[in-house]
Enzyme design. Structure first.
Site, PDB file in Angstrom:
ATOM      1  N   PRO A  95       0.810  -1.222   0.000  1.00 12.31           N
ATOM      2  CA  PRO A  95       0.000   0.000   0.000  1.00 12.31           C
ATOM      3  C   PRO A  95       0.845   1.275   0.000  1.00 12.31           C
ATOM      4  CG  PRO A  95      -0.750  -1.534   1.684  1.00 12.31           C
ATOM      5  CD  PRO A  95       0.562  -2.067   1.166  1.00 12.31           C
ATOM      6  N   GLU A 122       3.610  -8.053   8.773  1.00 12.51           N
ATOM      7  CA  GLU A 122       3.571  -6.587   8.856  1.00 12.51           C
ATOM      8  C   GLU A 122       4.403  -5.932   7.759  1.00 12.51           C
ATOM      9  OE1 GLU A 122       1.025  -7.317  11.379  1.00 12.51           O
ATOM     10  OE2 GLU A 122       1.454  -5.195  10.993  1.00 12.51           O
ATOM     11  N   ARG A 160      -2.686  -9.461 -20.464  1.00  6.53           N
ATOM     12  CA  ARG A 160      -3.758  -9.211 -21.416  1.00  6.53           C
ATOM     13  C   ARG A 160      -3.407  -8.097 -22.416  1.00  6.53           C
ATOM     14  NH1 ARG A 160      -8.557  -8.859 -20.287  1.00  6.53           N
ATOM     15  NH2 ARG A 160      -9.167  -7.072 -21.516  1.00  6.53           N
ATOM     16  N   ASP A 175     -10.315  -1.637 -23.976  1.00  3.13           N
ATOM     17  CA  ASP A 175     -10.313  -1.664 -22.509  1.00  3.13           C
ATOM     18  C   ASP A 175     -10.549  -0.247 -22.010  1.00  3.13           C
ATOM     19  OD1 ASP A 175      -9.990  -4.264 -21.990  1.00  3.13           O
ATOM     20  OD2 ASP A 175      -7.921  -4.156 -21.310  1.00  3.13           O
TER      21      ASP A 175
HETATM   22  N1  LIG Z   1      -2.935  -2.601  -1.328  1.00  3.67           N
HETATM   23  C1  LIG Z   1      -1.876  -3.262  -1.847  1.00  3.67           C
HETATM   24  N2  LIG Z   1      -1.365  -3.024  -3.052  1.00  3.67           N
HETATM   25  O1  LIG Z   1      -0.324  -3.849  -3.208  1.00  3.67           O
HETATM   26  N3  LIG Z   1      -0.163  -4.617  -2.154  1.00  3.67           N
HETATM   27  C2  LIG Z   1      -1.115  -4.290  -1.275  1.00  3.67           C
HETATM   28  C3  LIG Z   1      -1.291  -4.898   0.047  1.00  3.67           C
HETATM   29  O2  LIG Z   1      -2.219  -4.573   0.759  1.00  3.67           O
HETATM   30  N4  LIG Z   1      -0.363  -5.803   0.389  1.00  3.67           N
HETATM   31  C4  LIG Z   1      -0.433  -6.439   1.671  1.00  3.67           C
HETATM   32  C5  LIG Z   1       0.674  -5.963   2.553  1.00  3.67           C
HETATM   33  C6  LIG Z   1       0.526  -6.653   3.869  1.00  3.67           C
HETATM   34  C7  LIG Z   1       1.681  -6.310   4.764  1.00  3.67           C
HETATM   35  C8  LIG Z   1       2.969  -6.668   4.109  1.00  3.67           C
HETATM   36  C9  LIG Z   1       3.143  -5.970   2.812  1.00  3.67           C
HETATM   37  C10 LIG Z   1       1.990  -6.262   1.896  1.00  3.67           C
END
Ligand SMILES: Nc1nonc1C(=O)NCC1CCCCC1
Length: 256
Positions: A95, A122, A160, A175
């Site tokens: 994220p 984490e 795709r 798309d």
């Molecule tokens: N949103 C997201 N976009 O790409 N990945 C995501 C995600 O939520 N990934 C999980 C996290 C959980 C803790 C460790 C690192 C990845």
């Protein structure tokens, strides 16, 4: 051109979906793209195959150790080079990354090989991000249990768009976001049999056989949908010079 994607993941079995289902399966069978998964547990340095530990500074959960991940990435890039490919760009799905969009998907098609790093728990030790990760990409502002589903979404979006993957090149081009970098709109509504479902009839224009009317109707529906759901995309299309005078006339009628 064949594409080679290596994924670092504690759950390699998740990626079987891409090679056993649908469009991505057929492209894989045709050799258009290749997948290699690497489980960091195989690179753990102790006999318990430890790949995580408690966070310095305390707090909940566990953090993935840098060393097994770094060795898995190194093994993947070595294997890519042995296959005659460049060591792929290392992308961490999280994220904290830059939000994925069609433009980035298209730009990543220039890379014949990639290494996708999937975090769990984490997250991963920051020193891994600072040393071997080239880029962080986010699927959106929410938290998944791991990076795998985000990595699968990125792979699906890439595959795709590869030449000859979709049996109708136009469908890729159509798309919704196919040309979002130059102003793609949201998609128009789609209908198929029966002609009446749940008391709702198919819009008559679609049964008319008049291809010019149908194309105009679809464009106008795409404009209406984009105006109501994603005015930001409509503004971007306008700025990119992607709206015709007919588009603007139609839109002006909506606001009068
Ligand atoms: N949103 C997201 N976009 O790409 N990945 C995501 C995600 O939520 N990934 C999980 C996290 C959980 C803790 C460790 C690192 C990845």
């Amino acid at each position: 051109m064949t594409y080679r994607y290596d994924v670092i993941t504690l759950f390699p079995e998740m990626f079987g979906v891409l090679t056993t289902c649908g469009v991505t399966r057929r492209a894989h069978e045709r050799g258009i793209w290749q997948l290699q998964t690497w489980n960091p547990r195989q690179f753990a340095s102790d006999r318990y195959k430890t790949i995580d530990d408690r966070p310095y500074g305390g707090g909940p959960g566990m953090v993935m150790l840098a060393q097994p991940l770094a060795q898995a990435i190194d093994a993947a890039q070595h294997d890519q080079r042995v296959a005659g490919l460049p060591a792929g760009r290392v992308i961490y799905l999280s994220p904290q990354g830059r939000r994925l969009d069609h433009a980035r998907v298209v730009s990543l098609l220039a890379e014949p090989s990639l290494v996708l790093l999937c975090g769990r728990y984490e997250g991963v030790d920051e020193r891994l991000l600072n040393t071997v990760v080239d880029e962080e990409i986010s699927l959106g502002d929410f938290v998944l249990s791991g990076g795998e589903i985000a990595a699968m979404a990125l792979l699906d979006a890439l595959i795709r768009q590869m030449p000859d993957v979709l049996n109708d090149a136009a469908s890729a081009a159509q798309d919704s976001f196919a040309d979002v970098t130059t102003g793609g709109l949201l998609d128009c509504p789609h209908y198929t049999r029966p002609e009446v479902y749940a008391g709702q009839a198919v819009p008559p224009v679609l049964l008319s056989g008049n291809h010019a009317d149908i194309a105009r109707w679809r464009r106008q529906q795409a404009l209406l949908s984009t105006l109501s759901k994603r005015p930001d995309i409509l503004a971007r299309a306008r700025e990119a010079g992607q709206l015709t005078q007919a588009d603007e006339r139609f839109l002006a009628l909506q606001s009068s």
